[in-house]
Write a protein that holds these residues in place. Sequence first.
Motif, mmCIF file in Angstrom:
data_model
loop_
_atom_site.group_PDB
_atom_site.id
_atom_site.type_symbol
_atom_site.label_atom_id
_atom_site.label_comp_id
_atom_site.label_asym_id
_atom_site.label_seq_id
_atom_site.Cartn_x
_atom_site.Cartn_y
_atom_site.Cartn_z
ATOM 1 N N HIS A 1 -7.312 3.675 0.517
ATOM 2 C CA HIS A 1 -5.975 3.130 0.235
ATOM 3 C C HIS A 1 -5.129 4.125 -0.575
ATOM 4 O O HIS A 1 -3.948 4.324 -0.285
ATOM 5 C CB HIS A 1 -6.089 1.815 -0.542
ATOM 6 N N ALA A 2 -5.737 4.752 -1.574
ATOM 7 C CA ALA A 2 -4.992 5.728 -2.381
ATOM 8 C C ALA A 2 -4.562 6.921 -1.512
ATOM 9 O O ALA A 2 -3.432 7.421 -1.634
ATOM 10 C CB ALA A 2 -5.845 6.193 -3.557
ATOM 11 N N ILE A 3 -5.441 7.348 -0.612
ATOM 12 C CA ILE A 3 -5.110 8.477 0.273
ATOM 13 C C ILE A 3 -3.955 8.099 1.207
ATOM 14 O O ILE A 3 -3.014 8.877 1.400
ATOM 15 C CB ILE A 3 -6.358 8.934 1.065
ATOM 16 N N MET A 4 -3.992 6.882 1.770
ATOM 17 C CA MET A 4 -2.885 6.460 2.657
ATOM 18 C C MET A 4 -1.569 6.406 1.891
ATOM 19 O O MET A 4 -0.525 6.823 2.408
ATOM 20 C CB MET A 4 -3.193 5.077 3.256
ATOM 21 N N ASP A 5 -1.593 5.877 0.674
ATOM 22 C CA ASP A 5 -0.351 5.806 -0.104
ATOM 23 C C ASP A 5 0.182 7.203 -0.438
ATOM 24 O O ASP A 5 1.397 7.416 -0.476
ATOM 25 C CB ASP A 5 -0.561 4.982 -1.381
ATOM 26 N N ALA A 6 -0.719 8.147 -0.657
ATOM 27 C CA ALA A 6 -0.274 9.524 -0.924
ATOM 28 C C ALA A 6 0.396 10.108 0.319
ATOM 29 O O ALA A 6 1.444 10.770 0.228
ATOM 30 C CB ALA A 6 -1.462 10.380 -1.349
ATOM 31 N N MET A 7 -0.192 9.850 1.484
ATOM 32 C CA MET A 7 0.382 10.373 2.737
ATOM 33 C C MET A 7 1.766 9.768 2.987
ATOM 34 O O MET A 7 2.718 10.470 3.349
ATOM 35 C CB MET A 7 -0.554 10.058 3.914
ATOM 36 N N LEU A 8 1.868 8.445 2.801
ATOM 37 C CA LEU A 8 3.164 7.778 3.012
ATOM 38 C C LEU A 8 4.180 8.243 1.968
ATOM 39 O O LEU A 8 5.350 8.500 2.286
ATOM 40 C CB LEU A 8 2.983 6.259 2.927
ATOM 41 N N GLY A 9 3.711 8.370 0.735
ATOM 42 C CA GLY A 9 4.608 8.782 -0.353
ATOM 43 C C GLY A 9 5.200 10.162 -0.114
ATOM 44 O O GLY A 9 6.366 10.416 -0.455
ATOM 45 N N ALA A 10 4.422 11.048 0.488
ATOM 46 C CA ALA A 10 4.909 12.415 0.730
ATOM 47 C C ALA A 10 6.162 12.421 1.600
ATOM 48 O O ALA A 10 7.011 13.303 1.481
ATOM 49 C CB ALA A 10 3.806 13.254 1.368
ATOM 50 N N LEU A 11 6.272 11.432 2.484
ATOM 51 C CA LEU A 11 7.442 11.372 3.382
ATOM 52 C C LEU A 11 8.361 10.211 3.010
ATOM 53 O O LEU A 11 9.217 9.804 3.809
ATOM 54 C CB LEU A 11 6.992 11.260 4.847
ATOM 55 N N SER A 12 8.192 9.666 1.810
ATOM 56 C CA SER A 12 9.018 8.538 1.329
ATOM 57 C C SER A 12 9.004 7.386 2.338
ATOM 58 O O SER A 12 10.057 6.802 2.644
ATOM 59 C CB SER A 12 10.460 8.990 1.060
ATOM 60 N N LEU A 13 7.818 7.068 2.835
ATOM 61 C CA LEU A 13 7.682 6.015 3.855
ATOM 62 C C LEU A 13 7.179 4.699 3.261
ATOM 63 O O LEU A 13 6.704 3.833 3.993
ATOM 64 C CB LEU A 13 6.742 6.475 4.968
ATOM 65 N N GLY A 14 7.274 4.549 1.949
ATOM 66 C CA GLY A 14 6.826 3.301 1.326
ATOM 67 C C GLY A 14 5.334 3.323 1.056
ATOM 68 O O GLY A 14 4.745 4.390 0.892
ATOM 69 N N ASP A 15 4.729 2.129 1.032
ATOM 70 C CA ASP A 15 3.292 2.056 0.746
ATOM 71 C C ASP A 15 2.573 1.229 1.810
ATOM 72 O O ASP A 15 3.203 0.637 2.689
ATOM 73 C CB ASP A 15 3.028 1.517 -0.672
ATOM 74 N N ILE A 16 1.252 1.175 1.719
ATOM 75 C CA ILE A 16 0.475 0.542 2.797
ATOM 76 C C ILE A 16 0.781 -0.946 2.958
ATOM 77 O O ILE A 16 0.692 -1.470 4.059
ATOM 78 C CB ILE A 16 -1.058 0.757 2.663
ATOM 79 N N GLY A 17 1.189 -1.595 1.868
ATOM 80 C CA GLY A 17 1.515 -3.025 1.943
ATOM 81 C C GLY A 17 2.670 -3.309 2.903
ATOM 82 O O GLY A 17 2.789 -4.394 3.466
ATOM 83 N N LEU A 18 3.517 -2.307 3.115
ATOM 84 C CA LEU A 18 4.668 -2.436 4.022
ATOM 85 C C LEU A 18 4.198 -2.503 5.484
ATOM 86 O O LEU A 18 4.762 -3.223 6.301
ATOM 87 C CB LEU A 18 5.535 -1.195 3.813
ATOM 88 N N TYR A 19 3.154 -1.746 5.798
ATOM 89 C CA TYR A 19 2.663 -1.640 7.186
ATOM 90 C C TYR A 19 1.539 -2.640 7.469
ATOM 91 O O TYR A 19 1.384 -3.082 8.607
ATOM 92 C CB TYR A 19 2.165 -0.207 7.460
#
Length: 159
Positions: free
Chosen positions: A44-62
């Motif tokens: 989960h932390a890795i996914m949030d880092a990936m999304l954060g890098a492109l300002s795509l929100g967090d995993i809870g959004l998807y």
Amino acid sequence: MDIRIGNGYDIHQLVENRPLILGGLKIEHHLGLLGHSDADVLTHAIMDAMLGALSLGDIGLYFPPTDERWAGADSLVLLEQVHGLIQQRGWQLCNIDSVIVAERPKLKPHIPTMRDRIANVLKLEPDQVSIKATTNEKLGPVGREEGIAAYAVTLLQRA
Ligand SMILES: Nc1ccn([C@@H]2O[C@H](COP(=O)(O)O)[C@@H](O)[C@H]2O)c(=O)n1
Ligand SMILES: C[C@@]1(CO)OP(=O)(O)OP(=O)(O)OC[C@H]1O
């Protein structure tokens, strides 16, 4: 701009009668992580880092925790989907650095397998996926073994 950095953090409660899954690996322990999904705090932390890098929100959004589709979800499958979002936008991962904060169990012996599993999903070499472990020196909720936390940082470059 051709490189982007992102960071992610997650924490889940340790409870009885749940599996302990970290980096896609089931680890033998008398407690496991509580969550709507498999509660794989590292992934989960890795996914949030990936999304954060492109300002795509967090995993809870998807993958909303209110959505039954994600009940018991394998976080490695979610990771694959997040990777797809990054690729669709024309970006690729350079590397990931992460740390799991857990008083117990001893994670060191399991880290090579976790790195292989994450790298395999993200089509990376294992040396592009760093996973470290530390205790919280018995301090706070993690130190009292009430939960496990994870932090991740990732760097992306244009594909
Ligand atoms: N759950 C954990 C926590 C730590 N380790 C390893 O032990 C080393 C020492 O940890 P400290 O918190 O006392 O600094 C650490 O460098 C890890 O390699 C572990 O395997 N599992
Ligand atoms: C992936 C999800 C899906 O329910 O997992 P959870 O186990 O609810 O974990 P959390 O890190 O609290 O929130 C992320 C959720 O989107």
